[in-house]
Design an enzyme around this catalytic site. Structure first.
Site, PDB file in Angstrom:
ATOM      1  N   LYS A 559     -45.594 -29.453   9.436  1.00 52.62           N
ATOM      2  CA  LYS A 559     -47.123 -29.620   9.680  1.00 52.62           C
ATOM      3  C   LYS A 559     -47.899 -29.441   8.388  1.00 52.62           C
ATOM      4  O   LYS A 559     -49.051 -29.779   8.316  1.00 52.62           O
ATOM      5  CB  LYS A 559     -47.643 -28.758  10.670  1.00 52.62           C
ATOM      6  CG  LYS A 559     -47.159 -29.014  12.202  1.00 52.62           C
ATOM      7  CD  LYS A 559     -47.490 -28.010  13.157  1.00 52.62           C
ATOM      8  CE  LYS A 559     -46.981 -28.223  14.596  1.00 52.62           C
ATOM      9  NZ  LYS A 559     -47.899 -29.155  15.349  1.00 52.62           N
ATOM     10  N   LYS A 665     -58.042 -34.380  20.453  1.00 47.77           N
ATOM     11  CA  LYS A 665     -59.180 -33.355  20.750  1.00 47.77           C
ATOM     12  C   LYS A 665     -60.325 -33.551  19.813  1.00 47.77           C
ATOM     13  O   LYS A 665     -61.341 -33.615  20.064  1.00 47.77           O
ATOM     14  CB  LYS A 665     -58.758 -32.018  20.907  1.00 47.77           C
ATOM     15  CG  LYS A 665     -57.491 -31.858  21.886  1.00 47.77           C
ATOM     16  CD  LYS A 665     -56.943 -30.311  21.875  1.00 47.77           C
ATOM     17  CE  LYS A 665     -55.719 -30.210  22.646  1.00 47.77           C
ATOM     18  NZ  LYS A 665     -54.883 -29.094  22.344  1.00 47.77           N
TER      19      LYS A 665
HETATM   20  C1  LIG Z   1     -53.695 -29.011  21.676  1.00 49.82           C
HETATM   21  C2  LIG Z   1     -53.030 -27.384  21.143  1.00 49.82           C
HETATM   22  C3  LIG Z   1     -51.769 -27.608  20.516  1.00 49.82           C
HETATM   23  C4  LIG Z   1     -51.505 -28.637  19.785  1.00 49.82           C
HETATM   24  O1  LIG Z   1     -51.784 -28.913  18.532  1.00 49.82           O
HETATM   25  P1  LIG Z   1     -51.157 -29.876  17.502  1.00 49.82           P
HETATM   26  O2  LIG Z   1     -52.065 -30.000  16.405  1.00 49.82           O
HETATM   27  O3  LIG Z   1     -51.075 -31.308  18.153  1.00 49.82           O
HETATM   28  O4  LIG Z   1     -49.730 -29.435  17.134  1.00 49.82           O
HETATM   29  C5  LIG Z   1     -51.485 -26.219  20.355  1.00 49.82           C
HETATM   30  N1  LIG Z   1     -52.248 -24.964  20.433  1.00 49.82           N
HETATM   31  C6  LIG Z   1     -53.129 -25.227  21.387  1.00 49.82           C
HETATM   32  C7  LIG Z   1     -53.933 -23.740  21.927  1.00 49.82           C
HETATM   33  C8  LIG Z   1     -53.981 -26.386  21.798  1.00 49.82           C
HETATM   34  O5  LIG Z   1     -54.998 -26.225  22.412  1.00 49.82           O
END
Ligand SMILES: *Cc1c(COP(=O)(O)O)cnc(C)c1O
Length: 815
Positions: A559, A665
């Site tokens: 990441k 999001k």
């Molecule tokens: C949406 C979410 C994730 C996923 O995040 P990515 O950036 O897509 O890996 C992980 N943890 C929480 C608490 C989330 O709300």
């Protein structure tokens, strides 16, 4: 956002219900109640309405006949349920008013609810979004999983290092769930298998387990938007067959008397981090089998009760496996059909394949589960036999079709022969399912080309794509009430019921300065709220006017939080070198947990905190750059951070992030993405328009080509970029770690010699993209135009769209 018209009688009725819960369920009086008592009382009053919605549902009879969807997932990252439930029930304002009459503030009560963190990250959150979406679409569904006593660890940061604390989310009980001791199944392990001749001379196998225990169901109601329907999340807890061996206890063996109980209960004790030690391996396999077996027994029993035969199972039931964790379902369903219900083998296989479907979430070979054959034979001897038999038939079938290519047969076998014999759960899930799907267009394409290339050749119709989505109810309506209010005011109430189509109506407003201004104001308030939260939790002041540059997600090398930190240091050095330039004030916000045994990820957290301490204290920076690492990233923290982000960092090495969902999001809430062409970023750029994002770096095929040539590009990129080489020199020299100057020597060496994730190769492109971010930020009209268009064009990324695709194309179910 006020979508509810308040009726005084209803407010009074809910107020009275809360008081009665407080008295008769919590056991206290309004005058003596502490805040937590109020939370419990409100939650239980809300739960009554969930149950009422469920029982009164006009379509209950029809639902009885509908196809049932069973979602099997080892993880559900649910977060808090109070606002989610009240909001979907349409009772948020009502609850607020009812509590106000009692002099209680709903916003305070809200924060007392612990986060149900029964998942690691994206995969578990997807399962939670899908449950909400299935209820909103009126699908008849049950989510099956494990009710872990301890969720994902709670992260604290001590002296810059991550520390893990147990997450005791059940400490004060769980007001949402119904314990169902009567819904209990026997789960077996170990022992031997004998062969017998059955009634019609057919051979049958009898498993004589060495050990048995029980599963107990706990149901949590999940209500859909506007009460569309209520489904259950059914989580299993382990229990001993016999709680206490009284004879042993009376003989003075107090520990031995409860040993069985302790052993059985340990199965649902903890959620394992995604990548953990082999020590936990056996318990992990036990967990997987435990919840799969309980769930399949439960759904077969329900089906038999209603239809009297299992021969029509796929006509009424669809089972979705969330990743390979529940892949043992293939063998367990075969065992139940053949051994327990006496369905002939070939028929059982046809039923199994037609009923099961599998979602793949990762291409990383180390994350595709395999189990040692020896372990499987010891723990699940009958399943091992079944897997061998499935494999033999599979290989025979291929030979009969004239396929004798040894390498091909090796690649598609269920048994891996290379590193000790192991069962490949990915191949088992693939073979035992009629549908296999990836979670973004790029990921699915790579699945066809890499991990399942050979399987795909054999079954070219089986793989399809279902790009992930998020539920807008939680990730817009609940977490960003300001923006939701503005959207409703601008586009009308109907937006809330059909954001997939109606959000687009926002596009013409992107050019209107007045609307831009209001959009920016809403976001400014969100930033002020986050700044206050940061001040309170970390004691660091951040300016709400600065550019909030956010990367929150699990800490993982792929990441590339490290790339972000290198940019941070480069920016720091540039500001120090030329303090007179009018830099765009920027706040770098990071957050995320590292798996407890993942040393490199923990070191990256330490580096972030070391950089933060140095930069934030440097007077020459004058607040132009601030760095904060927010501890214990979870759903609730995400809900606070995401509406306040200006820039969303989605910078994984191309080809390695299956989809991502936080990217969605952020964009929905009006942040601009800086990212690589990876996962769902690709589809986001197609729908939003590349010019409204900051896309940079190597593509998946370029990364692949470099890997093929063994060229990770670290040293070359460093030689070509004086900026990068100065950054690495600074980190190596100990500027950020004066207490231990050698701390990051190994980390820097890694980048030079085996930069597996191509951090250095992408650095200059990233720096350039960040430069463009600042240029756009200096042109507010352009910035806000892009931001509004991001929100307007994200409708397609609703989980409702994803679930409709699953329903139509995989489950054969009508919403
Ligand atoms: C949406 C979410 C994730 C996923 O995040 P990515 O950036 O897509 O890996 C992980 N943890 C929480 C608490 C989330 O709300």
């Amino acid at each position: 956002m006020s979508e509810e018209a308040l009726v005084p009688e209803e407010v009074a009725a809910f107020r009275d219900l809360i008081i009665s819960k407080l008295k008769y369920s919590v056991g206290t009086e309004p005058d003596h109640a502490v805040e937590h008592d109020w939370f419990e009382a409100v939650a239980m009053a809300t739960r009554d309405h969930l149950v009422k919605t469920w029982l009164d549902h006009p379509e209950r009879a029809r639902r009885h006949e509908s196809k049932r969807i069973y979602y099997l997932s080892l993880e559900y990252l649910i977060g808090r349920l109070l606002f989610a439930s009240l909001s979907n029930l349409g009772m948020l304002d009502l609850a607020r008013a009812a509590l106000a009459e009692l002099d209680v503030d709903l916003e305070r009560i809200r924060t007392l609810e612990p986060d149900a963190a029964l998942g690691n990250g994206g995969l578990g959150r997807l399962a939670a979004c899908f449950m909400e979406s299935m209820s909103s679409l009126g699908l008849v569904a049950i989510g099956y999983g494990i009710r872990y006593d301890y969720g994902l660890f709670r992260q604290t940061v001590v002296d810059g290092w991550q520390q893990e604390q147990t997450e005791t989310w059940l400490e004060f009980g769980n007001p949402w769930e119904f314990e169902r001791p009567e819904v209990s199944y026997q789960i077996s392990f170990g022992g031997s298998v004998s062969c017998a001749t059955g009634e019609q001379g057919a051979q049958c196998h009898v498993w004589h387990p060495a050990e048995t225990m029980r599963s107990i169901a706990y149901d949590t109601p999940v209500v859909g938007w506007r009460r569309a329907s209520v489904n259950a999340l059914r989580l299993w807890r382990g229990r001993a067959e016999t709680d206490l061996h009284l004879d042993r206890f009376n003989a003075g063996d107090y520990l031995g008397a409860v040993a069985e109980e302790v052993r059985a209960e340990s199965i649902s004790r903890v959620l394992y981090p995604a990548a953990d030690t082999p020590a936990g391996q056996e318990l992990r396999l036990r967990q997987e089998y435990f919840f799969v077996s309980a769930s399949l027994q439960d759904l077969l029993r329900r089906h038999l009760q209603q239809y009297g035969t299992l021969l029509d199972l796929p006509g009424h039931v669809a089972i979705q496996l969330n990743d390979t964790h529940p892949a043992i379902a293939v063998a367990e369903l075969m065992r139940l059909l053949v051994d327990i219900y006496g369905v002939p083998w070939d028929k059982s296989w046809a039923l199994t394949v037609a009923t099961l479907a599998y979602t793949n979430h990762t291409l990383l070979p180390e994350a595709l589960e395999t189990w040692p054959v020896a372990l499987m034979e010891r723990l699940l001897p009958r399943h091992m036999q079944i897997i061998y038999l499935i494999n033999a038939q599979h290989i025979d079938h291929l030979r009969a079709q004239g396929m004798h290519d040894f390498d091909l047969l090796r690649a598609v076998s269920l048994i891996e022969e290379d590193n000790g014999r192991r069962v490949r759960m990915g191949n088992l899930a693939f073979l035992g399912s009629h549908s296999v799907n990836g979670v973004s267009a790029l990921h699915t394409e790579l699945m066809r080309k890499t991990v399942f290339a050979q399987m795909h050749r054999l079954y070219p119709e089986r793989i399809s794509n279902k790009t992930n989505g998020i539920t807008f109810r939680r990730w817009l309506y609940q977490c960003n009430r300001g923006l939701t209010g503005l959207l409703v005011e601008t586009l009308g109430e109907g937006l809330l019921d059909d954001p997939e189509n109606r959000l687009r109506d926002l596009e013409p407003f992107a050019d209107q300065l007045l609307f831009q201004k209001r959009f920016a104001e809403v976001r400014q308030r969100n930033k002020q709220a986050l700044a206050a939260q940061v001040q309170e939790s970390l004691g660091v002041a951040i300016a709400p006017d600065a550019l909030f540059d956010v990367q929150v997600k699990r800490i993982h090398e792929y990441k590339r939080q490290l790339l972000n930190l290198l940019h941070c240091v480069a920016l720091y050095q540039a500001i120090r070198d030329e303090p007179e330039v009018d830099w765009v004030p920027r706040v770098k916000i990071l957050g995320g947990k590292a798996a407890s045994n993942y040393q490199q990820a923990k070191l990256i957290i330490k580096l972030a905190n070391d950089i933060a301490r140095t930069v934030n204290a440097d007077p020459t920076v004058r607040g132009l750059l601030k760095v904060v690492f927010l501890p214990n990233y979870n759903v609730s923290l995400a809900e606070a951070i995401i509406p306040a982000a200006d820039i969303s960092e989605q910078i994984s090495t191309a080809g390695l992030e299956a989809s991502g969902t936080s990217n969605m999001k952020f964009a929905l809430n009006g942040a601009l993405t800086i990212g690589t062409l990876d996962g769902a970023n690709v589809e986001m750029s197609e729908r939003i328009g590349r010019e409204h994002m900051f896309i940079f770096g190597l593509t998946a095929s370029q990364v692949e080509a470099r890997k093929r040539n063994g060229d990770y590009g670290g040293a070359g990129a460093i030689a070509a970029s004086s900026r990068l080489s100065e950054v690495l020199t600074a980190i190596r020299s100990g500027i950020f770690s004066p207490d231990d100057p050698g701390r990051y020597g190994g980390l820097v060496d890694g980048l030079i010699h085996h930069d597996h994730f191509m951090v250095c190769a992408d650095f200059e492109a990233y720096w350039q993209a960040q430069f463009e971010v600042e240029a756009r930020w200096r042109e507010p009209e352009q910035w806000w135009r892009s931001a509004v268009l991001n929100s307007a064009r994200m409708g397609w990324f609703s989980a409702d769209r994803t679930i409709r695709e699953y329903a139509r194309e995989i489950w054969g179910a009508l919403p």
